[in-house]
Design an enzyme around this catalytic site. Structure first.
Site, PDB file in Angstrom:
ATOM      1  N   HIS A  64       0.840  -1.155  -0.133  1.00  0.00           N
ATOM      2  CA  HIS A  64      -0.014  -0.014   0.154  1.00  0.00           C
ATOM      3  C   HIS A  64       1.013   1.201  -0.038  1.00  0.00           C
ATOM      4  O   HIS A  64       2.064   1.106   0.474  1.00  0.00           O
ATOM      5  CB  HIS A  64      -0.970  -0.044   1.375  1.00  0.00           C
ATOM      6  CG  HIS A  64      -1.975  -1.187   1.155  1.00  0.00           C
ATOM      7  ND1 HIS A  64      -3.033  -0.980   2.153  1.00  0.00           N
ATOM      8  CD2 HIS A  64      -2.333  -2.037   0.100  1.00  0.00           C
ATOM      9  CE1 HIS A  64      -3.863  -2.286   1.901  1.00  0.00           C
ATOM     10  NE2 HIS A  64      -3.298  -2.650   0.596  1.00  0.00           N
ATOM     11  N   GLU A  66       1.121   3.963   2.209  1.00  0.00           N
ATOM     12  CA  GLU A  66       1.421   4.466   3.377  1.00  0.00           C
ATOM     13  C   GLU A  66       2.959   3.890   3.672  1.00  0.00           C
ATOM     14  O   GLU A  66       3.657   4.570   4.034  1.00  0.00           O
ATOM     15  CB  GLU A  66       0.257   4.256   4.515  1.00  0.00           C
ATOM     16  CG  GLU A  66      -0.777   5.103   4.349  1.00  0.00           C
ATOM     17  CD  GLU A  66      -1.875   4.293   3.473  1.00  0.00           C
ATOM     18  OE1 GLU A  66      -1.443   3.483   2.709  1.00  0.00           O
ATOM     19  OE2 GLU A  66      -3.078   4.704   3.694  1.00  0.00           O
ATOM     20  N   CYS A  89      -5.931   1.927   5.734  1.00  0.00           N
ATOM     21  CA  CYS A  89      -6.546   0.422   6.066  1.00  0.00           C
ATOM     22  C   CYS A  89      -6.270   0.036   7.442  1.00  0.00           C
ATOM     23  O   CYS A  89      -5.186   0.441   8.053  1.00  0.00           O
ATOM     24  CB  CYS A  89      -6.278  -0.572   5.140  1.00  0.00           C
ATOM     25  SG  CYS A  89      -4.496  -1.302   5.293  1.00  0.00           S
ATOM     26  N   CYS A  98      -2.502  -0.258   7.543  1.00  0.00           N
ATOM     27  CA  CYS A  98      -1.606   1.055   7.293  1.00  0.00           C
ATOM     28  C   CYS A  98      -1.817   2.301   8.472  1.00  0.00           C
ATOM     29  O   CYS A  98      -0.968   2.839   8.941  1.00  0.00           O
ATOM     30  CB  CYS A  98      -2.170   1.732   5.877  1.00  0.00           C
ATOM     31  SG  CYS A  98      -1.433   0.799   4.773  1.00  0.00           S
ATOM     32  N   ARG A 198      -7.349   5.699 -22.046  1.00  0.00           N
ATOM     33  CA  ARG A 198      -7.256   4.174 -22.042  1.00  0.00           C
ATOM     34  C   ARG A 198      -6.261   3.650 -21.182  1.00  0.00           C
ATOM     35  O   ARG A 198      -6.428   2.580 -20.516  1.00  0.00           O
ATOM     36  CB  ARG A 198      -6.717   3.814 -23.664  1.00  0.00           C
ATOM     37  CG  ARG A 198      -7.978   4.070 -24.521  1.00  0.00           C
ATOM     38  CD  ARG A 198      -7.226   3.608 -25.952  1.00  0.00           C
ATOM     39  NE  ARG A 198      -8.650   3.895 -27.051  1.00  0.00           N
ATOM     40  CZ  ARG A 198      -8.209   3.976 -28.415  1.00  0.00           C
ATOM     41  NH1 ARG A 198      -6.885   3.608 -28.804  1.00  0.00           N
ATOM     42  NH2 ARG A 198      -9.239   4.156 -29.262  1.00  0.00           N
ATOM     43  N   LEU A 218      -7.284  -0.313 -30.926  1.00  0.00           N
ATOM     44  CA  LEU A 218      -7.735  -0.205 -29.712  1.00  0.00           C
ATOM     45  C   LEU A 218      -6.513  -0.431 -28.538  1.00  0.00           C
ATOM     46  O   LEU A 218      -6.838  -0.901 -27.671  1.00  0.00           O
ATOM     47  CB  LEU A 218      -9.108  -0.711 -29.039  1.00  0.00           C
ATOM     48  CG  LEU A 218     -10.282  -0.565 -30.019  1.00  0.00           C
ATOM     49  CD1 LEU A 218     -11.172  -1.567 -29.462  1.00  0.00           C
ATOM     50  CD2 LEU A 218     -10.686   0.879 -29.855  1.00  0.00           C
ATOM     51  N   ARG A 221      -0.860   4.027 -28.026  1.00  0.00           N
ATOM     52  CA  ARG A 221       0.344   4.097 -28.699  1.00  0.00           C
ATOM     53  C   ARG A 221       0.950   5.369 -28.576  1.00  0.00           C
ATOM     54  O   ARG A 221       1.428   6.007 -29.369  1.00  0.00           O
ATOM     55  CB  ARG A 221      -0.350   4.146 -30.363  1.00  0.00           C
ATOM     56  CG  ARG A 221      -0.989   2.742 -30.630  1.00  0.00           C
ATOM     57  CD  ARG A 221      -1.349   2.716 -32.314  1.00  0.00           C
ATOM     58  NE  ARG A 221      -2.295   3.732 -32.704  1.00  0.00           N
ATOM     59  CZ  ARG A 221      -3.770   3.497 -32.453  1.00  0.00           C
ATOM     60  NH1 ARG A 221      -4.082   2.312 -31.811  1.00  0.00           N
ATOM     61  NH2 ARG A 221      -4.593   4.227 -32.914  1.00  0.00           N
ATOM     62  N   GLU A 309     -16.190   2.954 -25.953  1.00  0.00           N
ATOM     63  CA  GLU A 309     -15.780   3.980 -27.165  1.00  0.00           C
ATOM     64  C   GLU A 309     -16.756   3.428 -28.487  1.00  0.00           C
ATOM     65  O   GLU A 309     -16.169   3.973 -29.678  1.00  0.00           O
ATOM     66  CB  GLU A 309     -14.256   3.825 -27.318  1.00  0.00           C
ATOM     67  CG  GLU A 309     -13.334   3.970 -26.404  1.00  0.00           C
ATOM     68  CD  GLU A 309     -11.982   4.365 -26.841  1.00  0.00           C
ATOM     69  OE1 GLU A 309     -11.867   4.836 -28.056  1.00  0.00           O
ATOM     70  OE2 GLU A 309     -11.034   4.137 -26.111  1.00  0.00           O
ATOM     71  N   GLY A 311     -20.111   1.740 -30.839  1.00  0.00           N
ATOM     72  CA  GLY A 311     -20.567   2.811 -31.606  1.00  0.00           C
ATOM     73  C   GLY A 311     -21.835   3.484 -31.016  1.00  0.00           C
ATOM     74  O   GLY A 311     -22.129   3.027 -29.687  1.00  0.00           O
TER      75      GLY A 311
HETATM   76  C1  AOF Z   1      -4.672   1.787   2.078  1.00  0.00           C
HETATM   77  N1  AOF Z   1      -3.423   1.934   1.371  1.00  0.00           N
HETATM   78  O1  AOF Z   1      -2.436   2.006  -0.646  1.00  0.00           O
HETATM   79  C2  AOF Z   1      -4.615   0.990  -0.512  1.00  0.00           C
HETATM   80  C3  AOF Z   1      -5.491   0.616   0.433  1.00  0.00           C
HETATM   81  O2  AOF Z   1      -5.917  -7.086  -0.057  1.00  0.00           O
HETATM   82  P1  AOF Z   1      -5.443  -5.868   0.722  1.00  0.00           P
HETATM   83  O3  AOF Z   1      -4.930  -6.431   2.056  1.00  0.00           O
HETATM   84  O4  AOF Z   1      -3.972  -5.284  -0.152  1.00  0.00           O
HETATM   85  O5  AOF Z   1      -6.389  -4.901   1.224  1.00  0.00           O
HETATM   86  C4  AOF Z   1      -7.140  -4.348   0.053  1.00  0.00           C
HETATM   87  C5  AOF Z   1      -8.091  -3.128   0.572  1.00  0.00           C
HETATM   88  O6  AOF Z   1      -6.868  -2.215   1.036  1.00  0.00           O
HETATM   89  C6  AOF Z   1      -8.797  -2.321  -0.500  1.00  0.00           C
HETATM   90  O7  AOF Z   1     -10.161  -3.082  -0.469  1.00  0.00           O
HETATM   91  C7  AOF Z   1      -8.975  -0.979   0.252  1.00  0.00           C
HETATM   92  O8  AOF Z   1      -9.764  -0.932   1.326  1.00  0.00           O
HETATM   93  C8  AOF Z   1      -7.666  -0.800   0.885  1.00  0.00           C
HETATM   94  N2  AOF Z   1      -6.559  -0.117  -0.088  1.00  0.00           N
HETATM   95  N3  AOF Z   1      -5.491   0.892   1.491  1.00  0.00           N
HETATM   96  O9  AOF Z   1      -4.436   1.778   3.291  1.00  0.00           O
HETATM   97  C9  AOF Z   1      -3.479   1.766  -0.005  1.00  0.00           C
HETATM   98  N4  AOF Z   1      -4.712   0.552  -1.799  1.00  0.00           N
HETATM   99 ZN    ZN Z   2      -3.072  -0.402   3.817  1.00  0.00          ZN
END
Ligand code: AOF
Ligand code: ZN
Length: 374
Positions: A64, A66, A89, A98, A198, A218, A221, A309, A311
């Site tokens: 993550h 943090e 989290c 985190c 994209r 698609l 590029r 994208e 039609g």
């Molecule tokens: C954070 N910092 O950079 C992100 C978070 O499967 P895990 O353990 O990686 O957890 C996924 C969950 O963590 C996701 O559903 C979301 O709640 C959180 N994402 N949290 O503190 C991060 N990417």
């Molecule tokens: Zn986290």
């Protein structure tokens, strides 16, 4: 604590949160089911605030943001402020929460933007911080962060990817000329912007009519972003995609997924499979691929953002089913005339519930983007 932030502190908080949101954009579309989150560690030793650590959710979703930002800051995290674009989290995944990492590093203030709907996190991340005596300020630039995190938020809340409807419109509101396949409506600068969009998605989706008429590639590029081409999806109930199409011929380089139904042509399917095309078994509804079920399947495969994208019929189908979350319109300067194919929407015909979030000019062309709340 609401109400206790001075105007000067508010200005600083918004400035660094805006920077954290910009930083998180780097991995948009690359973090799979995880959101691309940004974290900045900022300290002020009397000479104004300075960034001492940065983190963005790693490619693939972990680590993550943090812990990466804290590692860069090292001892400088002690007494510093952390800016996080999403609530930190609170759950034990492959790494400790985190929120706990911020506490252990000695962070004394946390400024957050979007809240996390993940039930393991929702409110719990901020609670861990507050219990540890950290000052927490929530919802700074919350709307801007939610705009960027819309793919993740949609997937969490609605169990389907965010659907972005992109259309290029002529001055008289047309998206093409009858029987002519692909025609140029916007210029080079606008087309490059489409390639950036994209690159930040998990898939590009078109209808079989457009696949046959335009034979599009698609892909992304742009120099330096060629590896960022997302999967290509074709809505093709009867399995009509030609094996000689550019899509099928490039299926081994960039995935092609054909959403087909029971009534599809088995011989053509076998040929496409030999070319490396993959198939998504879908149900048909009212003579076309059932979109809600398809989107649910794509979310289960880990997709968070899909760009539609074309039609006109495909655009209309997503709009009629209420499955569009973001509308991105490019406007070219020239009119097409009475033999044009009319767009289902236009600047003055945006469905109810959408609000304008961005406007830009790309050389001769205009751009506007609307989103609706999740
Ligand atoms: C954070 N910092 O950079 C992100 C978070 O499967 P895990 O353990 O990686 O957890 C996924 C969950 O963590 C996701 O559903 C979301 O709640 C959180 N994402 N949290 O503190 C991060 N990417
Ligand atoms: Zn986290």
């Amino acid at each position: 604590m609401p109400g206790t932030t001075t105007p000067e502190q508010d200005r600083i908080d918004r400035r660094f949160m805006a920077a954290a949101i910009r930083y998180a954009r780097r991995h948009l579309g690359l973090t799979s089911t995880n959101p691309s989150v940004g974290t900045l560690i900022v300290r002020d030793d009397g000479n104004g605030p300075v960034i001492v650590g940065r983190g963005v959710t790693a490619i693939g979703g972990r680590p993550h943001a943090e812990p990466q930002a804290l590692a860069e800051a090292g001892e400088l995290a002690r007494g510093a402020t952390a800016y996080v674009t999403l609530e930190p989290c609170a759950h034990h995944g492959r790494t400790p929460p985190c929120a706990n990492a911020l506490v252990s590093a000695g962070i004394t203030r946390v400024v957050g933007a979007a809240s996390d709907p993940d039930p393991r996190v929702s409110g719990n991340g901020y609670a861990i911080l507050r219990t540890a005596g950290i000052e927490v300020r929530e919802r700074v630039l919350a709307a801007e962060a939610a705009d960027q995190l819309a793919g993740y938020l949609n997937r969490s809340v609605n169990k389907r990817p965010e659907v972005i409807l992109k259309l290029a419109l002529s001055a008289d509101g047309m998206i093409g000329r009858r029987g002519e396949g692909q025609i140029e409506i916007t210029g080079e600068v606008a087309r490059r912007q489409v390639h950036v969009m994209r690159a930040e998605c998990d898939a590009i989706l078109i209808g079989i009519g457009t696949a046959i008429a335009d034979d599009p590639e698609l892909t992304v590029r742009l120099p330096g972003l060629r590896t960022r081409s997302p999967a290509r999806i074709v809505l093709d109930r009867l399995t009509r995609l030609p094996a000689a199409s550019k899509l099928a011929r490039s299926a081994l380089d960039v995935p092609v997924l054909v959403a087909t139904c029971e009534e599809g042509d088995p011989a053509n399917r076998a040929e496409l499979e030999r070319a490396g095309v993959k198939f998504l078994a879908t149900e048909s509804y009212d003579g076309r691929v059932a979109l809600p079920e398809l989107l649910e399947d794509l979310a289960n495969q880990g997709m968070s953002r899909i760009i539609v994208e074309g039609g006109a019929d495909t655009a209309r189908a997503f709009l009629e089913d209420g499955l569009v979350d973001r509308i991105a319109l490019f406007y070219g300067p020239e009119a097409i005339g009475s033999d044009g194919i009319a767009a289902p929407i236009g600047r003055d015909h945006i469905p109810a519930g959408f609000r304008l979030v961005h406007e830009a000019r790309y050389a001769e062309d205009g751009f506007a983007e609307w989103i609706r709340d999740i």
